[in-house]
Design a protein around this motif. Structure first.
Motif, mmCIF file in Angstrom:
data_model
loop_
_atom_site.group_PDB
_atom_site.id
_atom_site.type_symbol
_atom_site.label_atom_id
_atom_site.label_comp_id
_atom_site.label_asym_id
_atom_site.label_seq_id
_atom_site.Cartn_x
_atom_site.Cartn_y
_atom_site.Cartn_z
ATOM 1 N N UNK A 1 17.865 -5.974 4.610
ATOM 2 C CA UNK A 1 16.426 -6.234 4.716
ATOM 3 C C UNK A 1 15.640 -4.940 4.535
ATOM 4 N N UNK A 2 16.120 -3.913 5.166
ATOM 5 C CA UNK A 2 15.434 -2.616 5.037
ATOM 6 C C UNK A 2 15.488 -2.131 3.596
ATOM 7 N N UNK A 3 16.617 -2.353 2.942
ATOM 8 C CA UNK A 3 16.733 -1.958 1.540
ATOM 9 C C UNK A 3 15.727 -2.719 0.691
ATOM 10 N N UNK B 1 8.521 -1.362 -1.435
ATOM 11 C CA UNK B 1 7.592 -0.231 -1.265
ATOM 12 C C UNK B 1 7.739 0.746 -2.400
ATOM 13 N N UNK B 2 8.957 0.948 -2.833
ATOM 14 C CA UNK B 2 9.201 1.877 -3.942
ATOM 15 C C UNK B 2 8.529 1.380 -5.205
ATOM 16 N N UNK B 3 8.598 0.051 -5.456
ATOM 17 C CA UNK B 3 7.942 -0.509 -6.641
ATOM 18 C C UNK B 3 6.430 -0.365 -6.524
ATOM 19 N N UNK B 4 5.887 -0.601 -5.336
ATOM 20 C CA UNK B 4 4.449 -0.455 -5.135
ATOM 21 C C UNK B 4 4.025 0.986 -5.351
ATOM 22 N N UNK B 5 4.905 1.870 -4.836
ATOM 23 C CA UNK B 5 4.591 3.291 -4.986
ATOM 24 C C UNK B 5 4.601 3.687 -6.465
ATOM 25 N N UNK B 6 5.551 3.137 -7.159
ATOM 26 C CA UNK B 6 5.609 3.464 -8.586
ATOM 27 C C UNK B 6 4.361 2.953 -9.293
ATOM 28 N N UNK B 7 3.920 1.771 -8.924
ATOM 29 C CA UNK B 7 2.696 1.242 -9.535
ATOM 30 C C UNK B 7 1.487 2.094 -9.193
ATOM 31 N N UNK B 8 1.411 2.541 -7.923
ATOM 32 C CA UNK B 8 0.291 3.400 -7.525
ATOM 33 C C UNK B 8 0.320 4.708 -8.308
#
Length: 834
Positions: free
Chosen positions: A809-811, A817-824
């Protein structure tokens, strides 16, 4: 008597009987014999008396009776017959067929001597009415199973018996003091002398003298009778008159006979024979020749040169027999030859050269036997001596019975010694009972002996067996060469067995060359060969086997059997096997095997080969195997090979296992058998250690199904270093899913600490939860005091799975979050580019 109607007669007065028809008991068989009939007649004197009874009314009141004498001659193939016969006489009114008159007369036994016999017959007066009569005679050998033979033709009865019915005639009387004589052809066959006027009896007792004119009655004698006989002049010119010298004396016949003797004894009788003398009151000589009777109311029945001198004595016959029972008398010699009886009421039944010399003594027969104390008896045989009061020798030869009431049944050369009262030897040869061995008994056999003072001892039979001096109530059942020297001890049989002195109540049941030494009370050897119980080993036992030994002072030791086994300690046992030994150890046991050795008290070796318990191995045990040893107390080797249990209470099993520490348990497998004697043994390393060498692995099965297949347990694989728990799905049921996160949460809440077991040193640390907390958290396991490795592993695996879910779940969150960060970052980069 039975008759044989099929008998045939070849001669009117002779009959022959085949060998198959006659046998005798104890005598030579009669192969064939002849029976010759002499003329039937009354004695002359009886006939004349019958005539006088009719001629003289004064004498007719005295009846002569109806009996008459019948004589015959019997020969066999070799000459005149001798022996006893049974004869039946039947009276008929015709020579053939006809009617039986009166009752047949059966006479048995009838003695036949030199072929001649005589019987007295009495058919009564009724059959003799003047009509002709014939005798039918049937005979057999007395006491045999011979078929009786009926003679043919019947024999006519001559007129003599009819004198009983002679017609009355004028009286013949003499009124002078001179005697009345009857003469025939110049001879005087009868002389009647009146009662002597100066005799003891004045009236009514005339003398009657028949036979030879040489026959005489002494002066002043009354009531004398000489029925006949006597010889006036024989062919050599000799004179042999019959003489009566005492009142009422009688001579029945014969020649040279004297009734009354030199001193004129009254009422004496000589029935017949020759040269006989009856010389005391009521004395009788029945017949024979040269017999002398000097005893009051004594009897010599017949025979040759017999002498009876005691009152009431009897000599029945034979030759050169002598009886003198003294004034009390009653001595008897029934027959035989050269027998001497000087005992009151004593008896010699027959035989030759036998002697009785005391009150009530008896010799039944035989040769050279002596019975010389009160009521002593020799039943027969030859050369036997019965010398004690009430002693008995049953027969045999050269037997000697000295004590009172002793018994020798028979055999030869047997001896019961002086004062061994009530002792007995049943038979056998050269057996002996010693001095004062009262109640001792020898059943038979050869050269068996019971020593002096051995009261109540017994040797049942066998050869050369012996009960020793003072060995009262000892027993030897039989066998050969056995020796028993102890009171109440027993040897059942066998050969060469021995019980030493002072070993009372000990027993050797049989076997060969077995020995119980001195002072070994209550010991037993059951049998076997060359077994030995040494001195002072009370209660010891060897059941059998060969060459087994129980040493000195080994009380209550026991060897069950086997070969060359030995015990030198008390209360120890070797059940069997070969070359096993208990050395100076008490209460030790070797059950069997070969070359096993115990030196420690209470140790046990169940069997095997070359197993050993040393001096310190008290109460230690070896179950079997080979070359195993126990070296400390309570140590155990159950079996195997070359194992050593060297610590107290240690245990070694398998092959070359060495439990050298106290309480250690060592099991070694049989790996590398080719290198068995070169590789290192598997040894214990510390006390109370459980050590196992199992190069093929190890398994513990704790449950099975109904087929026996394991359903629970652990396995240590060959070469492995950890236990594998049986976790087969097929061995499980009631399977339910587990919430890993819930287990993880409980595990996170579970206290975990470091600690040490109280049984170990404080420095030996462990880490983990407490069983009570673990059980409260997860509710698994058998109880709240243990944590199984399967449960601990299961909790760990479930927690890992729960943790894995959280991690996944944490992964996923991190990835999002990593994908969102990449989009940001992309947006920021675009903005900056503008």
């Amino acid at each position: 008597m039975r008759t044989n109607p099929k008998s045939e007669v070849r001669n009117p007065k002779q009959i022959r009987i085949s060998k198959s028809e006659t046998t005798t008991r104890g005598a030579r068989p009669i192969r064939n014999f002849q029976f010759s009939i002499l003329n039937l007649k009354l004695p002359l004197l009886a006939a004349l008396l019958a005539l006088l009874s009719t001629l003289t009314p004064q004498l007719s009141a005295a009846s002569l009776g109806t009996a008459f004498t019948y004589q015959g001659r019997l020969t066999d193939a070799t000459g005149p017959a001798n022996g006893l016969y049974e004869i039946q006489f039947s009276l008929y009114d015709a020579v053939t067929n006809g009617t039986l008159v009166g009752t047949p007369v059966n006479v048995a036994p009838v003695p036949v001597s030199n072929g001649v016999f005589g019987v007295t017959l009495d058919f009564g007066a009724n059959p003799f009415t003047g009509a002709a009569r014939w005798l039918e005679i049937t005979l057999s050998v007395y006491g045999s199973d011979m078929i009786p033979i009926t003679l043919s033709p019947r024999q006519p009865v001559t007129p003599a018996p009819y004198a009983l019915h002679a017609a009355s005639a004028a009286g013949v009387m003499s009124f002078l003091d001179a005697p009345l004589e009857f003469r025939v052809r110049g001879e005087r066959p009868l002389r009647i002398e009146p009662t002597p006027p100066n005799g003891l009896y004045a009236l009514g007792a005339p003398n009657l003298i028949g036979g030879s004119e040489s026959n005489t009655v002494a002066a002043n004698i009354a009531g004398a009778t000489i029925a006949g006989g006597g010889v006036a002049h024989d062919e050599d010119g000799g004179t042999y008159p019959n003489v009566v010298t005492g009142d009422f004396g009688t001579v029945g016949g014969g020649f040279g006979n004297t009734s009354g003797g030199w001193w004129g004894a009254r009422w004496a009788t000589v029935a017949g024979g020759s040269l006989n003398c009856s010389a005391n009151e009521y004395a009788t000589v029945g017949g024979g020749s040269g017999n002398t009777n000097l005893g009051w109311s004594a009897t010599v029945a017949g025979g040759y040169r017999n002498d009876s001198r005691g009152d009431h004595d009897t000599v029945s016959g034979g030759l050169f027999n002598f009886s003198d029972g003294g004034s009390t008398g009653g001595a008897t010699v029934s027959g035989g030859r050269c027998n001497t009886n000087s005992g009151t009421e004593a008896t010699i039944a027959g035989g030759a050269f036998n002697v009785c010399s005391s009150v009530g003594a008896t010799v039944s027969g035989g040769l050279n036997n002596v019975s010389s104390d009160w009521f002593a008896t020799v039943a027969g045989g030859a050369g036997n001596l019965s010398l004690g009061q009430g002693a008995t020798v049953g027969g045999g030869a050269q037997n000697t019975n000295v004590p009172s009431y002793g018994t020798v049944g028979g055999g030869q050369g047997n001896l019961i010694g002086s004062s061994a009262s009530y002792g007995a030897i049943v038979g056998g040869h050269d057996n002996a009972v010693g001095l004062d061995a009262d109640y001792a008994f020898v059943g038979g056999g050869l050269r068996n002996t019971i020593g002096a003072y051995a009261l109540g001892a017994t040797v049942s039979g066998g050869e050369a067996n012996a009960v020793g001096l003072n060995a009262g109530y000892a027993t030897v059942g039989g066998g050969q060469g056995n020796t028993n020297a102890s009171m109440f001890a027993s040897i059942g049989g066998g050969g060469g067995n021995a019980i030493g002195g002072d070993s009372s109540y000990s027993t050797v049941a049989g076997g060969e060359q077995n020995t119980i030494a001195r002072e070994a009370l209550n010991s037993t050897i059951g049998g076997g060969e060359t077994n030995r119980i040494e001195t002072q080993s009370d209660g010891a036992t060897i059941s059998g086997g060969a060459y087994n030994v129980i040493g000195a002072a080994a009380d209550n030791a026991a060897i069950g059997g086997g070969l060359y086994n030995e015990i030198t300690g008390k209360n120890s046992t070797v059940a069997g096997g070969e070359n096993n030994a208990v050395e100076s150890a008490s209460h030790a046991t070797i059950a069997g095997g070969h070359n096993n050795w115990i030196k420690s008290n209470g140790a046990t070796i169940a069997g095997g080969d070359k197993n050993f318990s040393d001096e310190e191995g008290f109460w230690a045990s070896i179950g079997g195997g080979q070359s195993n040893s126990v070296r400390d107390s309570f140590a155990t080797v159950p079996g195997g090979r070359l194992n050593v249990a060297g610590g107290a209470g240690s245990f070694a099993a398998g092959t070359r296992a060495e439990a050298m520490h106290d309480g250690s348990f060592v099991w070694a497998d049989g790996s590398h058998p080719a290198l068995l004697l070169t590789i290192q043994p598997f040894r214990s390393e510390t006390a109370n250690e459980f050590a196992v060498r199992a190069v093929g692995g190890a398994r513990f099965v704790t449950a099975i199904d109904n087929t026996g297949a394991p359903t629970a347990g652990v396995t240590l694989s060959a070469g492995g270093g950890a236990w594998a728990t049986l976790s087969d799905r097929n061995a499980k049921e009631n399977i339910a899913p587990v919430n890993g996160r819930a287990v993880l949460e409980k595990l996170l809440a579970l206290p975990v600490a470091t600690w040490n077991y109280r049984s170990q040193k404080e420095a030996v640390r462990h880490i983990g939860p407490m069983a009570q907390d673990f059980h409260a958290a997860f509710s698994v396991g058998e109880d709240d005091r243990h944590i199984t490795t399967s449960d601990a592993d299961g909790v760990a695996l479930a927690a890992i799975k729960g943790l894995h879910e959280i991690v996944r779940e944490k992964d996923a969150e991190i990835q999002a979050l990593k994908q969102r960060l990449e989009k940001l970052e992309q947006l920021l980069n675009r903005s900056a580019a503008k």
